[in-house]
Design a protein around this motif. Structure first.
Motif, PDB file in Angstrom:
ATOM      1  N   ASP A  83       0.868  -1.187   0.000  1.00 58.09           N
ATOM      2  CA  ASP A  83       0.000   0.000   0.000  1.00 58.09           C
ATOM      3  C   ASP A  83       0.899   1.228   0.000  1.00 58.09           C
ATOM      4  N   GLY A  84       1.065   1.830  -1.168  1.00 62.14           N
ATOM      5  CA  GLY A  84       1.973   2.963  -1.325  1.00 62.14           C
ATOM      6  C   GLY A  84       1.675   4.135  -0.410  1.00 62.14           C
ATOM      7  N   ARG A  85       0.477   4.186   0.142  1.00 62.08           N
ATOM      8  CA  ARG A  85       0.136   5.285   1.057  1.00 62.08           C
ATOM      9  C   ARG A  85       0.607   4.990   2.472  1.00 62.08           C
ATOM     10  N   GLY A  86       0.934   3.718   2.757  1.00 58.31           N
ATOM     11  CA  GLY A  86       1.305   3.307   4.106  1.00 58.31           C
ATOM     12  C   GLY A  86       2.801   3.308   4.337  1.00 58.31           C
ATOM     13  N   THR A  87       3.148   3.109   5.597  1.00 63.18           N
ATOM     14  CA  THR A  87       4.547   3.093   6.014  1.00 63.18           C
ATOM     15  C   THR A  87       4.823   1.816   6.805  1.00 63.18           C
ATOM     16  N   VAL A  88       6.004   1.261   6.595  1.00 62.20           N
ATOM     17  CA  VAL A  88       6.474   0.112   7.367  1.00 62.20           C
ATOM     18  C   VAL A  88       7.632   0.593   8.238  1.00 62.20           C
ATOM     19  N   VAL A  89       7.624   0.170   9.483  1.00 59.42           N
ATOM     20  CA  VAL A  89       8.733   0.487  10.376  1.00 59.42           C
ATOM     21  C   VAL A  89       9.428  -0.823  10.731  1.00 59.42           C
ATOM     22  N   ALA A  90      10.755  -0.767  10.794  1.00 59.45           N
ATOM     23  CA  ALA A  90      11.551  -1.961  11.067  1.00 59.45           C
ATOM     24  C   ALA A  90      12.636  -1.638  12.083  1.00 59.45           C
ATOM     25  N   LEU A  91      12.899  -2.598  12.951  1.00 60.84           N
ATOM     26  CA  LEU A  91      14.005  -2.448  13.903  1.00 60.84           C
ATOM     27  C   LEU A  91      15.328  -2.559  13.163  1.00 60.84           C
ATOM     28  N   THR A  92      16.245  -1.687  13.470  1.00 55.94           N
ATOM     29  CA  THR A  92      17.604  -1.811  12.962  1.00 55.94           C
ATOM     30  C   THR A  92      18.367  -2.754  13.901  1.00 55.94           C
ATOM     31  N   PRO A  93      19.519  -3.260  13.483  1.00 58.69           N
ATOM     32  CA  PRO A  93      20.313  -4.067  14.417  1.00 58.69           C
ATOM     33  C   PRO A  93      20.635  -3.299  15.706  1.00 58.69           C
ATOM     34  N   LYS A  94      20.954  -2.024  15.576  1.00 56.35           N
ATOM     35  CA  LYS A  94      21.217  -1.199  16.762  1.00 56.35           C
ATOM     36  C   LYS A  94      19.970  -1.111  17.640  1.00 56.35           C
ATOM     37  N   GLY A  95      18.798  -0.936  17.006  1.00 58.42           N
ATOM     38  CA  GLY A  95      17.544  -0.848  17.746  1.00 58.42           C
ATOM     39  C   GLY A  95      17.216  -2.133  18.471  1.00 58.42           C
ATOM     40  N   PHE A  96      17.444  -3.275  17.797  1.00 59.58           N
ATOM     41  CA  PHE A  96      17.165  -4.555  18.442  1.00 59.58           C
ATOM     42  C   PHE A  96      18.121  -4.803  19.600  1.00 59.58           C
ATOM     43  N   SER A  97      19.371  -4.443  19.420  1.00 61.95           N
ATOM     44  CA  SER A  97      20.359  -4.619  20.481  1.00 61.95           C
ATOM     45  C   SER A  97      19.985  -3.790  21.714  1.00 61.95           C
ATOM     46  N   LEU A  98      19.623  -2.540  21.507  1.00 62.65           N
ATOM     47  CA  LEU A  98      19.242  -1.682  22.629  1.00 62.65           C
ATOM     48  C   LEU A  98      17.945  -2.177  23.269  1.00 62.65           C
ATOM     49  N   PHE A  99      16.992  -2.602  22.432  1.00 68.16           N
ATOM     50  CA  PHE A  99      15.743  -3.155  22.941  1.00 68.16           C
ATOM     51  C   PHE A  99      16.034  -4.351  23.849  1.00 68.16           C
ATOM     52  N   ARG A 100      16.891  -5.277  23.408  1.00 69.14           N
ATOM     53  CA  ARG A 100      17.231  -6.459  24.204  1.00 69.14           C
ATOM     54  C   ARG A 100      17.863  -6.070  25.531  1.00 69.14           C
ATOM     55  N   GLN A 101      18.761  -5.095  25.482  1.00 69.13           N
ATOM     56  CA  GLN A 101      19.424  -4.634  26.711  1.00 69.13           C
ATOM     57  C   GLN A 101      18.389  -4.186  27.736  1.00 69.13           C
ATOM     58  N   VAL A 102      17.451  -3.371  27.291  1.00 69.32           N
ATOM     59  CA  VAL A 102      16.417  -2.858  28.186  1.00 69.32           C
ATOM     60  C   VAL A 102      15.436  -3.972  28.566  1.00 69.32           C
ATOM     61  N   ALA A 103      15.131  -4.862  27.624  1.00 71.32           N
ATOM     62  CA  ALA A 103      14.179  -5.942  27.884  1.00 71.32           C
ATOM     63  C   ALA A 103      14.650  -6.824  29.037  1.00 71.32           C
ATOM     64  N   PHE A 104      15.946  -7.125  29.087  1.00 68.44           N
ATOM     65  CA  PHE A 104      16.446  -7.960  30.182  1.00 68.44           C
ATOM     66  C   PHE A 104      16.299  -7.268  31.526  1.00 68.44           C
TER      67      PHE A 104
END
Length: 157
Positions: free
Chosen positions: A90-111
């Motif tokens: 859907d060209g009107r929509g947007t997809v957001v994706a975690l970057t490797p840096k984002g996933f790494s920081l997310f994991r750090q906080v998740a623990f």
């Protein structure tokens, strides 16, 4: 159908428990790294296949308003934690994706966050009570929204 007084009493208990737990978890959350709202967004993206999620779907899953989600996503993009792209379906929509840096920081906080949840919730309820609580909450959510939602992710060390 449950009696109205019993239903309201159960709701009050659930609400007060949720407020108490969230206050405690908020006080222990590593907010110097990211806010709870940022964590919530990254958590929801991390649960999606390929750690990619349509912005419209993300808006349905988080507790903040659509304009707030858009601004928060822009801040996460600026920090290099997520990427935005055009939705190929859907060209009107947007997809957001975690970057490797984002996933790494997310994991750090998740623990850190999981440790706080374990100390504050797991220490109060036994395994059977936790399973019952999860089942009841899922049943309530599905009964209201009709959405079973995705499986919870496994956050590996």
């Amino acid at each position: 159908m449950a009696e109205r007084i019993q239903t309201v009493s159960a709701w009050e208990s659930l609400f007060r428990a949720q407020v108490s737990v969230m206050r405690t978890l908020s006080a222990e959350f590593p907010s110097d790294i990211m806010s709870l709202n940022e964590y919530d967004v990254l958590f929801n993206i991390s649960r999606a296949p390929g750690r990619r999620l349509r912005l419209r779907e993300l808006n349905r899953q988080v507790l903040i308003t659509q304009p707030s989600v858009s601004r928060l996503i822009d801040r996460l993009v600026a920090r290099g934690l997520v990427e935005k792209s055009e939705d190929p379906l859907d060209g009107r929509g947007t997809v957001v994706a975690l970057t490797p840096k984002g996933f790494s920081l997310f994991r750090q906080v998740a623990f850190v966050h999981m440790d706080a949840i374990s100390r504050n919730v797991g220490a109060v309820l036994d395994d059977e009570e936790l399973a019952t609580l999860a089942a009841l909450c899922d049943r309530l959510r599905i009964g209201i929204t009709g959405d079973a939602g995705p499986e919870a992710p496994v956050v590996e060390a």
